[in-house]
Scaffold this active site. Structure first.
Site, PDB file in Angstrom:
ATOM      1  N   HIS A  38      -1.290 -12.165   0.628  1.00  0.00           N
ATOM      2  CA  HIS A  38      -2.123 -11.178  -0.054  1.00  0.00           C
ATOM      3  C   HIS A  38      -2.896 -11.776  -1.226  1.00  0.00           C
ATOM      4  CE1 HIS A  38      -2.278  -6.550  -0.733  1.00  0.00           C
ATOM      5  NE2 HIS A  38      -3.434  -7.111  -1.003  1.00  0.00           N
ATOM      6  N   TYR A  72       0.847  -1.191   0.000  1.00  0.00           N
ATOM      7  CA  TYR A  72       0.000   0.000   0.000  1.00  0.00           C
ATOM      8  C   TYR A  72       0.883   1.241   0.000  1.00  0.00           C
ATOM      9  CZ  TYR A  72      -3.945  -3.089   1.112  1.00  0.00           C
ATOM     10  OH  TYR A  72      -4.896  -4.079   1.073  1.00  0.00           O
TER      11      TYR A  72
END
Length: 297
Positions: free
Chosen positions: A128, A53
């Site tokens: 993820h 991110y």
């Protein structure tokens, strides 16, 4: 704030998806820190992040570092806060999202996240996304090794199927704590995964949980806006004097006691609005109307 269980830990029924604080269109640091602090003030104890991110090709781990700074600067008690991060994806300069699930990469990524977060062990570490170029069991085996070494306390999966949940559970046992898949009024493809998590007692963390719901009128009762398909969410919001976002999150919470939505936010008022959904209990008649509106025409 109501609470739910994740891997034996008590967490807020609504978490914070911190991604908007670090990617394109992100706020300045002052507002970002204020947003995290507003979440904590509202009783939110689950903060979801990832090493990927950040802006494309820039500042890897930006979101993890931001959360670490926010927690350090917070004036209240943070002992009950669970920071959940993820590894296995990247953001190169072209803005794409890469997938790398090799054990070597996951180990390196987890150790880097550990340092950025400034903790002795990561509370929840999630794969993820499965890497099609790497055997799934190898990626999950890396999580098992990190658990055995005490570098992470709980393991989770993201963007997985029911088959992959079963396969990961065979390797991790009760140390598999959660599954994070996309799920919202608009996108219900992960219904089988949600139901399996409820059956197994795994926390199900819907990402992008407000899909299909207009972002208008967060500060008060909403007018009918957005897709006509989801007008029921706006109608119930008008009747209750709350926002349609709160109605959507309350609907998600009703689906199973293991569901913990993690809506994103980049403003304090947005996160306070989302947190308020934890105490909104919808009637059976309202739930029937809302569920009917989410069915694919």
């Amino acid at each position: 704030m109501r609470y739910r269980t994740l891997g034996g830990l008590k967490v807020s029924a609504v978490g914070l998806g911190a991604m908007p604080l670090s990617i394109e269109g992100r706020p300045d640091e002052r507002r970002a820190l204020a947003t995290v602090h507003a979440a904590l003030d509202a009783g939110v104890t689950l903060l979801d992040t990832a090493d990927s991110y950040h802006l494309p090709g820039q500042d890897p781990g930006h979101n993890e570092l931001l959360l670490a700074r926010a927690l350090a600067a917070y004036g209240g008690d943070t002992d009950g806060v669970l920071v959940a991060t993820k590894g296995g994806r990247g953001r190169p300069g072209d803005g794409s999202w890469t997938v790398t699930g090799s054990p070597r990469h996951l180990r390196t990524a987890a150790e880097a996240s550990l340092k950025r977060l400034g903790v002795e062990a990561i509370g929840l570490y999630q794969l993820h996304k499965p890497d099609p170029a790497v055997p799934f069991e190898d990626s999950v085996g890396a999580l098992r090794d990190l658990l055995d070494e005490g570098k992470i306390r709980l393991a989770g999966l993201s963007n997985v199927t029911t088959d992959q949940i079963h396969r990961a559970r065979a390797i991790l046992g009760d140390r598999l704590a959660s599954v994070q898949n996309r799920y919202s009024p608009e996108v219900r493809n992960s219904e089988p995964e949600l139901r399996l998590c409820a059956e197994l007692g795994l926390a199900f963390l819907p990402w992008s949980p407000l899909g299909g719901i207009s972002r208008s009128s967060l500060d008060g009762p909403s007018t009918l806006a957005g897709s006509a398909r989801f007008a029921a969410f706006h109608e119930v919001a008008l009747e209750r004097g709350v926002s349609p976002q709160q109605v959507a999150l309350a609907w998600l919470l009703s689906l199973a006691p293991t569901v913990v939505p993690i809506p994103g936010a980049s403003r304090p008022e947005t996160v306070r609005n989302s947190a308020g959904a934890a105490n909104l209990v919808l009637s059976e008649e309202e739930l029937t109307r809302l569920t009917r509106s989410t069915r694919t025409p």
